[in-house]
Design a protein around this motif. Structure first.
Motif, PDB file in Angstrom:
ATOM      1  N   GLY A  18      -1.980   0.000  16.727  1.00 31.99           N
ATOM      2  CA  GLY A  18      -2.554   1.334  16.668  1.00 31.99           C
ATOM      3  C   GLY A  18      -1.677   2.411  17.289  1.00 31.99           C
ATOM      4  O   GLY A  18      -2.107   3.567  17.406  1.00 31.99           O
ATOM      5  N   LYS A  19      -0.473   2.045  17.690  1.00 31.30           N
ATOM      6  CA  LYS A  19       0.423   2.999  18.355  1.00 31.30           C
ATOM      7  C   LYS A  19       1.725   3.204  17.581  1.00 31.30           C
ATOM      8  O   LYS A  19       2.589   3.942  18.028  1.00 31.30           O
ATOM      9  N   ILE A  20       1.879   2.523  16.428  1.00 30.82           N
ATOM     10  CA  ILE A  20       3.109   2.646  15.633  1.00 30.82           C
ATOM     11  C   ILE A  20       2.784   3.349  14.323  1.00 30.82           C
ATOM     12  O   ILE A  20       1.906   2.907  13.572  1.00 30.82           O
ATOM     13  N   LEU A  21       3.496   4.429  14.039  1.00 34.20           N
ATOM     14  CA  LEU A  21       3.318   5.188  12.805  1.00 34.20           C
ATOM     15  C   LEU A  21       4.571   5.053  11.943  1.00 34.20           C
ATOM     16  O   LEU A  21       5.695   5.065  12.464  1.00 34.20           O
ATOM     17  N   ASN A  22       4.363   4.928  10.647  1.00 33.17           N
ATOM     18  CA  ASN A  22       5.490   4.821   9.717  1.00 33.17           C
ATOM     19  C   ASN A  22       5.222   5.718   8.520  1.00 33.17           C
ATOM     20  O   ASN A  22       4.069   5.983   8.165  1.00 33.17           O
ATOM     21  N   VAL A  23       6.297   6.220   7.893  1.00 27.69           N
ATOM     22  CA  VAL A  23       6.166   7.022   6.686  1.00 27.69           C
ATOM     23  C   VAL A  23       6.808   6.260   5.535  1.00 27.69           C
ATOM     24  O   VAL A  23       7.885   5.666   5.693  1.00 27.69           O
ATOM     25  N   CYS A  24       6.114   6.224   4.388  1.00 27.88           N
ATOM     26  CA  CYS A  24       6.600   5.499   3.210  1.00 27.88           C
ATOM     27  C   CYS A  24       6.727   6.454   2.027  1.00 27.88           C
ATOM     28  O   CYS A  24       5.904   7.369   1.865  1.00 27.88           O
ATOM     29  N   PRO A  25       7.731   6.240   1.167  1.00 26.75           N
ATOM     30  CA  PRO A  25       7.945   7.133   0.021  1.00 26.75           C
ATOM     31  C   PRO A  25       7.045   6.807  -1.161  1.00 26.75           C
ATOM     32  O   PRO A  25       7.487   6.720  -2.314  1.00 26.75           O
ATOM     33  N   SER A  26       5.758   6.568  -0.883  1.00 33.25           N
ATOM     34  CA  SER A  26       4.788   6.315  -1.945  1.00 33.25           C
ATOM     35  C   SER A  26       3.414   6.684  -1.410  1.00 33.25           C
ATOM     36  O   SER A  26       3.220   6.801  -0.200  1.00 33.25           O
ATOM     37  N   LEU A  27       2.455   6.849  -2.318  1.00 30.26           N
ATOM     38  CA  LEU A  27       1.117   7.254  -1.891  1.00 30.26           C
ATOM     39  C   LEU A  27       0.287   6.087  -1.375  1.00 30.26           C
ATOM     40  O   LEU A  27      -0.670   6.282  -0.642  1.00 30.26           O
ATOM     41  N   LEU A  28       0.652   4.856  -1.758  1.00 28.53           N
ATOM     42  CA  LEU A  28      -0.066   3.678  -1.290  1.00 28.53           C
ATOM     43  C   LEU A  28       0.937   2.572  -0.977  1.00 28.53           C
ATOM     44  O   LEU A  28       2.032   2.537  -1.559  1.00 28.53           O
ATOM     45  N   PRO A  29       0.587   1.651  -0.095  1.00 29.67           N
ATOM     46  CA  PRO A  29       1.512   0.562   0.229  1.00 29.67           C
ATOM     47  C   PRO A  29       1.945  -0.241  -0.987  1.00 29.67           C
ATOM     48  O   PRO A  29       3.030  -0.798  -1.012  1.00 29.67           O
ATOM     49  N   SER A  30       1.097  -0.286  -2.017  1.00 30.07           N
ATOM     50  CA  SER A  30       1.459  -1.049  -3.214  1.00 30.07           C
ATOM     51  C   SER A  30       2.681  -0.483  -3.910  1.00 30.07           C
ATOM     52  O   SER A  30       3.336  -1.162  -4.687  1.00 30.07           O
ATOM     53  N   GLY A  31       2.987   0.793  -3.611  1.00 31.57           N
ATOM     54  CA  GLY A  31       4.140   1.427  -4.259  1.00 31.57           C
ATOM     55  C   GLY A  31       5.408   1.335  -3.453  1.00 31.57           C
ATOM     56  O   GLY A  31       6.407   1.934  -3.806  1.00 31.57           O
ATOM     57  N   LYS A  32       5.382   0.596  -2.340  1.00 27.94           N
ATOM     58  CA  LYS A  32       6.564   0.544  -1.491  1.00 27.94           C
ATOM     59  C   LYS A  32       7.643  -0.324  -2.135  1.00 27.94           C
ATOM     60  O   LYS A  32       7.377  -1.193  -2.941  1.00 27.94           O
ATOM     61  N   GLY A  33       8.875  -0.090  -1.709  1.00 27.88           N
ATOM     62  CA  GLY A  33       9.989  -0.883  -2.210  1.00 27.88           C
ATOM     63  C   GLY A  33      11.219  -0.032  -2.358  1.00 27.88           C
ATOM     64  O   GLY A  33      11.157   1.188  -2.352  1.00 27.88           O
ATOM     65  N   ARG A  34      12.367  -0.712  -2.521  1.00 27.30           N
ATOM     66  CA  ARG A  34      13.632   0.006  -2.598  1.00 27.30           C
ATOM     67  C   ARG A  34      13.755   0.820  -3.878  1.00 27.30           C
ATOM     68  O   ARG A  34      14.492   1.791  -3.930  1.00 27.30           O
ATOM     69  N   ASN A  35      13.057   0.418  -4.955  1.00 21.68           N
ATOM     70  CA  ASN A  35      13.185   1.099  -6.241  1.00 21.68           C
ATOM     71  C   ASN A  35      11.931   1.899  -6.579  1.00 21.68           C
ATOM     72  O   ASN A  35      11.551   2.016  -7.744  1.00 21.68           O
ATOM     73  N   THR A  36      11.288   2.433  -5.538  1.00 21.34           N
ATOM     74  CA  THR A  36      10.022   3.130  -5.741  1.00 21.34           C
ATOM     75  C   THR A  36      10.143   4.245  -6.775  1.00 21.34           C
ATOM     76  O   THR A  36       9.338   4.328  -7.720  1.00 21.34           O
ATOM     77  N   HIS A  37      11.142   5.120  -6.615  1.00 14.60           N
ATOM     78  CA  HIS A  37      11.254   6.289  -7.492  1.00 14.60           C
ATOM     79  C   HIS A  37      11.648   5.880  -8.917  1.00 14.60           C
ATOM     80  O   HIS A  37      11.197   6.497  -9.882  1.00 14.60           O
ATOM     81  N   LYS A  38      12.418   4.827  -9.039  1.00 10.91           N
ATOM     82  CA  LYS A  38      12.761   4.312 -10.366  1.00 10.91           C
ATOM     83  C   LYS A  38      11.513   3.791 -11.071  1.00 10.91           C
ATOM     84  O   LYS A  38      11.282   4.051 -12.256  1.00 10.91           O
ATOM     85  N   GLN A  39      10.667   3.059 -10.302  1.00 14.75           N
ATOM     86  CA  GLN A  39       9.433   2.521 -10.871  1.00 14.75           C
ATOM     87  C   GLN A  39       8.499   3.644 -11.306  1.00 14.75           C
ATOM     88  O   GLN A  39       7.855   3.568 -12.358  1.00 14.75           O
ATOM     89  N   VAL A  40       8.430   4.709 -10.498  1.00 17.20           N
ATOM     90  CA  VAL A  40       7.573   5.841 -10.829  1.00 17.20           C
ATOM     91  C   VAL A  40       8.014   6.477 -12.145  1.00 17.20           C
ATOM     92  O   VAL A  40       7.193   6.771 -13.030  1.00 17.20           O
ATOM     93  N   LEU A  41       9.307   6.687 -12.305  1.00 17.73           N
ATOM     94  CA  LEU A  41       9.822   7.325 -13.525  1.00 17.73           C
ATOM     95  C   LEU A  41       9.628   6.420 -14.739  1.00 17.73           C
ATOM     96  O   LEU A  41       9.281   6.887 -15.832  1.00 17.73           O
ATOM     97  N   GLN A  42       9.845   5.124 -14.553  1.00 14.34           N
ATOM     98  CA  GLN A  42       9.679   4.191 -15.669  1.00 14.34           C
ATOM     99  C   GLN A  42       8.222   4.095 -16.108  1.00 14.34           C
ATOM    100  O   GLN A  42       7.930   3.932 -17.300  1.00 14.34           O
ATOM    101  N   ALA A  43       7.309   4.205 -15.149  1.00 11.30           N
ATOM    102  CA  ALA A  43       5.879   4.081 -15.467  1.00 11.30           C
ATOM    103  C   ALA A  43       5.298   5.366 -16.043  1.00 11.30           C
ATOM    104  O   ALA A  43       4.152   5.381 -16.503  1.00 11.30           O
ATOM    105  N   GLY A  44       6.043   6.465 -15.982  1.00 12.56           N
ATOM    106  CA  GLY A  44       5.536   7.741 -16.502  1.00 12.56           C
ATOM    107  C   GLY A  44       4.447   8.348 -15.643  1.00 12.56           C
ATOM    108  O   GLY A  44       3.631   9.142 -16.132  1.00 12.56           O
ATOM    109  N   VAL A  45       4.427   7.994 -14.358  1.00 13.92           N
ATOM    110  CA  VAL A  45       3.419   8.525 -13.440  1.00 13.92           C
ATOM    111  C   VAL A  45       3.621  10.021 -13.263  1.00 13.92           C
ATOM    112  O   VAL A  45       4.746  10.505 -13.205  1.00 13.92           O
ATOM    113  N   LYS A  46       2.533  10.757 -13.189  1.00  9.13           N
ATOM    114  CA  LYS A  46       2.612  12.220 -13.056  1.00  9.13           C
ATOM    115  C   LYS A  46       2.668  12.680 -11.605  1.00  9.13           C
ATOM    116  O   LYS A  46       3.148  13.779 -11.323  1.00  9.13           O
ATOM    117  N   VAL A  47       2.128  11.865 -10.704  1.00  5.22           N
ATOM    118  CA  VAL A  47       2.096  12.250  -9.293  1.00  5.22           C
ATOM    119  C   VAL A  47       2.554  11.065  -8.444  1.00  5.22           C
ATOM    120  O   VAL A  47       2.061   9.945  -8.615  1.00  5.22           O
TER     121      VAL A  47
END
Length: 1040
Positions: free
Chosen positions: A930-959
């Motif tokens: 409860g004392k450690i905070l982290n920021v991730c480049p996705s809206l949910l943990p399921s979207g985490k990963g090294r190729n997050t932005h590539k996956q977003v573009l390939q999936a045609g996600v709008k947000v």
């Protein structure tokens, strides 16, 4: 590696407390002018009750707190016993010979605190071959070189190499012998004398043969605790014995500081690419460098190159630098030893320059007489000068000479000319038989200032450039900014302008010439050159408008050390486009390459504008202005004054490449500061010619109030109300970071106003509507009867509005209604940020934590990688930093345990992971649950990963976006604190999407930290995010 020496953990805390409770005895080792200066500066500290100097000189024999000691310094065991027996709390070592002999290692091992590098680190100075190889390993620019132990091979190299191999150095340990030959024959002779004749003894077992570099030579020094680097002002020292740099080389005949010819951009480069690079390189090789590091540099036409190192203050550099230090010198030394330099960064006197002149014995640097009586010391001190003794001793209660260099006379004044004059007066007051000294110390600085205002050009090569690459690859500027009446031919001798063809019957010509100052240096540091051309046109054209004149044509002058065609094209294109906006012709330009006058990447710009108006339409007539007239303010595009900005940035955690502070948009800070100045001519000329405007004034670098005062008679004052216009958030940030008063803000900055009009009250609304068709504008104040004193002109409510802007940002950023607003706690929550050098949110966290309403304090930054830029940013902000290298630990738990111990040492309560690339152990996460905070480049943990932005573009996600969450042993969507959405554009690439998500992270992470630090959000027992009763989720995604 974990950057503490073993002895730090044993004695640092104990001695740190001791220093706070009682004053220390300090021992300075050495006998020269440097050691006298060290003792003099240390004696000024209230923490120091006595300074002993061993062996010292006549100047340190009995001077207040300072006295000499006869302790044997060459026997380190005896010296350690002496220090313990005499309660010596700190030893400061002067000569490099003792550093190379391991005096620091031996004293620290004996639990005696000693300031200076270890013997291994001091090899940078004491072993030329080691230093040159180190520079090559780390790709730090230096002169080309090669080492030899065979004289025939060395001479063959000298005669065959394609560069002037004329610098011969003894290459072995403890070698500091240098010969600069005037020919290849002389260089070969020097090699024979060193290698065969053993003129330097064991130090001459090898020779290093170097390229002879040409350029501007200077010394750049810094304090360093092994991680942080605190640069000192640059020094130019004089090595030759006689005026005009004639005669033999010496240890130094004088110096001045700071060297004004070194631009800000170059100093920044030296700090990052040389000083920090050297310190990081030593640490990476397992040798932490602690103490003072001095680099001898040559600013060549191609680059800045290292000539040599000193592992201590040089002499006379020490005597000219320390008088400018504003901090407690003793505190800076203690912080450096303790690895806490970032919490005690030195500051230096501004608008002051120091000049030191050395007096030497006749015959120096060879054989010289001793025992010459000295007179005039009292008279020199009565002049307000500092006289540092070197080769002196007491004989029959009189001061007599006892060395080659005898005194250093230092003057500190507001300008170099005065300092030179005062130092020379002091030298003239002191007399001893056969005294020699130079009379031209500081003249290079004087010559620089004269050149900068165009007084002399005798020894500067000026080459006009008519580069076909420069001309042909860009649109001809006369076509870009043409208008009727202009006749220009590129490459011609002159350009013509036909006033009659422009429609004027009885014209008056109005002209203005201006250059760009600190903003130009910002552009060079940021390597952003495409907007500076508009600034040059704007500062000239807007001034012409003050007379009601229409700009007709513009000319510019561009000077550099070496032409960079791409940079020049960007500048010229910007000037041409700005001339279009101004409605004037770009009639001509001059581009000059001045080899040796400007440093690499440095250039100067000057503009010249000519305008015209009919005689009957002259605008500026002071007698028309009366009481009750109204002031209309036009919005500026950005900041118009930059000198103070530079100072504020030097003390801030932010850098030019940092994201702009909260509320200032999505640009970097550098991009925001370089927003080009508005050009008002096309929008305002019809209004100015209407007859309804009494006066117009652009708000220049002089600040808001002083710029307006230029169009007012002494009998009038102006009163503005800051509630009347919109002040951009950047001014609120500047006020807070610089801790500026209301008056300082109004007299330094334009505060969001780019220009003002003075009109009759009855016509104000009509004129305002006319202006608002083209520009954002407001009624901002009135003309009132004049008064005397500091409040002659004033801005009401300025500080309130600036503070309100900050409060609005804090509340908007957290999206908290007034009933949810959290008052900052009396004691802020201490936060540690863990980094690996790949994140971008550290600067945003630091900036947010400094806000008055913040509940968090960034108390520590830990990196598992050394030398990363974020460590330097933290150090600039005064935040302690630690490097804990994971590669040095056998297991993840051992690595985590070390981090845990450091967190406890700093009483940390919360941890932020900002690009931290290590997986934390379950035991560590469990302890800090409860004392450690982290920021991730996705809206949910399921979207985490090294190729997050590539996956977003390939999936045609709008947000897509980012989220800040509590770190749990098991990933859980319930631990989300805050989400920040980012719309995906149709033309997005992985790179563009990555940049916008990073910007979102910099907005979201500080807000999430505030929510947790304030107690509004916490982690529940079920591993879910819990909100304080009465609060509501601030999920940005839900609100869209």
């Amino acid at each position: 590696m974990f950057c503490f020496f073993p002895w730090d953990s044993e004695i640092s805390t104990e001695t740190h407390v001791f220093h706070r409770l009682m004053a220390d005895r300090v021992l300075v080792i050495g006998s020269g002018g440097r050691e006298h200066a060290l003792a003099w500066k240390l004696a000024q500290s209230p923490h120091v009750k006595q300074v002993l100097v061993a062996p010292g000189n006549a100047g340190t024999a009995d001077d207040g707190k300072i006295s000499n000691s006869a302790v044997l310094v060459s026997n380190h065991t005896i010296l350690a016993q002496f220090c313990k027996g005499h309660n010596i709390g700190l030893v400061v070592v002067g000569p490099e010979v003792l550093l190379g002999a391991g005096i620091v290692d031996d004293l620290m091992s004996a639990r005696v605190r000693c300031f200076g590098p270890s013997a291994k680190a001091a090899q940078l100075e004491t072993n030329t071959s080691f230093a040159k190889a180190f520079l090559d390993r780390h790709q730090i620019p230096t002169a080309r070189w090669k080492a030899f132990d065979n004289p025939q091979e060395a001479c063959s190299f000298i005669t065959s190499t394609d560069f002037p191999a004329l610098v011969i150095k003894a290459g072995g340990p403890a070698a500091r012998k240098v010969i600069i030959a005037s020919s290849k024959e002389e260089a070969c002779k020097a090699v024979q004398e060193i290698l065969q004749d053993k003129m330097f003894g064991e130090a001459g077992e090898t020779v290093v043969i170097e390229e002879l570099l040409k350029g501007e030579e200077l010394s750049c020094l810094c304090f360093t605790d092994g991680v942080a680097v605190a640069p000192m002002p640059p020094v130019q020292a004089y090595k030759r014995l006689m005026d005009g740099d004639q005669g033999p080389n010496t240890a130094g005949m004088g110096a001045y500081c700071p060297a004004p010819q070194i631009p800000e951009a170059l100093l920044e480069k030296i700090k990052d690419s040389i000083l920090q690079h050297v310190v990081d390189g030593m640490r990476q090789e397992g040798t932490t460098y602690i103490g003072v590091l001095q680099t001898g540099l040559m600013c060549t036409k191609d680059d800045v190159k290292i000539l040599n190192f000193n592992c201590h203050f040089g002499d006379p550099q020490c005597q000219v630098i320390l008088p400018l230090l504003k901090n407690d010198f003793y505190e800076v030394i203690q912080a450096t030893i303790d690895g806490k330099l970032s919490s005690c960064m030195p500051t230096w006197s501004e608008n002051r320059i120091a000049v030191s002149v050395v007096m030497a014995s006749k015959g120096y640097p060879r054989d010289y007489a001793k025992g010459m009586e000295v007179t005039g010391l009292i008279q020199a001190r009565e002049l307000g000068l500092e006289v540092f003794h070197a080769g002196t001793t007491m004989q029959d209660e009189k001061v007599v000479t006892d060395g080659g260099r005898v005194f250093t006379v230092t003057a500190i004044k507001e300008d170099v000319m005065s300092a030179v004059e005062e130092a020379n007066k002091g030298v003239a007051a002191i007399w001893f038989k056969g005294a020699i000294y130079r009379k031209d110390i500081g003249y290079q600085a004087i010559a620089f200032f004269q050149r900068s205002v165009g007084l002399i050009h005798d020894d500067v090569s000026v080459d006009p450039i008519t580069s076909s690459a420069l001309i042909n690859q860009s649109e001809p500027p006369t076509a870009s900014g043409s208008r009727s009446g202009s006749h220009a031919e590129l490459g011609g001798f002159t350009d013509r302008f036909d006033l009659k063809a422009s429609g004027y019957d009885d014209p008056i010509l109005v002209s203005r010439t201006k250059g760009l100052g600190t903003k130009l240096q910002f552009a060079q540091m940021c390597k952003k050159h495409d907007t500076i051309g508009q600034d040059l046109v704007a500062v000239c054209v807007n001034d012409i408008l003050a007379q009601g004149a229409e700009p007709l044509f513009f000319l510019n002058y561009f000077a550099c050390g070496k032409l960079d065609t791409e940079v020049a094209q960007a500048i010229i294109a910007g000037i041409a486009e700005a001339c279009k906006k101004a409605g004037c012709a770009l009639l001509g330009r001059e581009t000059a390459e001045m080899s040796g006058m400007y440093s690499p990447g440095e250039y100067k710009l000057v503009g010249f504008a000519v305008g015209a108006l009919e005689r009957e339409h002259v605008l500026l007539q002071l007698e028309r202005i009366t009481e009750r007239d109204v002031i209309i303010g036009l919005a500026s595009s950005g900041i118009h004054s930059f000198s103070l900005v530079r100072k504020i940035l030097s003390m801030s955690s932010l850098h030019y490449s940092s994201p702009a502070p909260g509320g200032c948009g999505d640009q970097t800070l550098g991009e925001l500061l370089l927003t080009p100045t508005k050009i008002y001519s096309k929008a305002l000329l019809p209004v100015l010619r209407s007859g309804h405007v009494k006066a117009f004034a652009p708000i220049t670098g002089r600040g808001l109030l002083e710029s307006i005062s230029r169009i007012l008679a002494e009998s009038f004052s102006v009163v503005l109300d800051a509630h009347s216009w919109q002040i951009p958030e950047i001014f609120s940030w500047l006020q807070k970071e610089g801790n500026l008063s209301e008056e300082e803000m109004a007299r330094t900055f334009n505060c969001g106003i780019g220009a003002v009009l003075i009109v009759e009250k009855e016509l104000a609304q009509q004129v305002l509507k006319d202006v608002q068709r083209h520009e954002e504008a407001w009624l901002i104040g009135n003309i009132v009867p004049g008064c005397t004193g500091s409040s002659h002109h004033r801005v009401k409510n300025l500080l309130k509005v600036l503070q309100l802007n900050r409060s609005r940002f804090l509340q908007n950023a957290a999206d908290v209604d007034r009933h949810l607003y959290v008052k900052p706690k009396k004691s802020k929550v201490k936060v540690a940020v863990l980094i690996s050098g790949t994140g971008t949110s550290l600067a945003a966290l630091i900036a947010y934590a400094k806000e008055p309403a913040s509940c968090a304090q960034i108390a520590l930054v830990i990196s598992n990688k050394s030398g990363v830029e974020e460590l330097r940013n933290a150090a600039r902000a005064g935040i302690p930093t630690r490097v804990i290298d994971h590669k040095l630990y056998g297991s993840r738990s051992e690595f985590d345990s070390t981090i845990d111990r450091v967190l406890e040492e700093f009483s940390v309560k919360l941890i932020c992971l900002a690009g931290f690339e290590r997986i934390l152990s379950s035991a560590f996460i469990g302890k800090w649950n409860g004392k450690i905070l982290n920021v991730c480049p996705s809206l949910l943990p399921s979207g985490k990963g090294r190729n997050t932005h590539k996956q977003v573009l390939q999936a045609g996600v709008k947000v897509t976006g980012c989220m800040v969450h509590f770190v749990l042993e098991e990933a859980s969507t319930g631990a989300v604190i805050l989400q920040e959405p980012v719309s995906v554009k149709t033309d997005d690439t992985e790179e563009t999407l990555l940049e916008r998500v990073k910007e979102a992270e910099c907005r979201a992470f500080p807000v999430a930290l505030q929510l947790v630090a304030s107690g509004v959000v916490q982690l529940g027992a079920d591993g879910k995010t819990c909100w304080k009763q009465g609060s509501q989720s601030l999920n940005h995604y839900e609100r869209l």
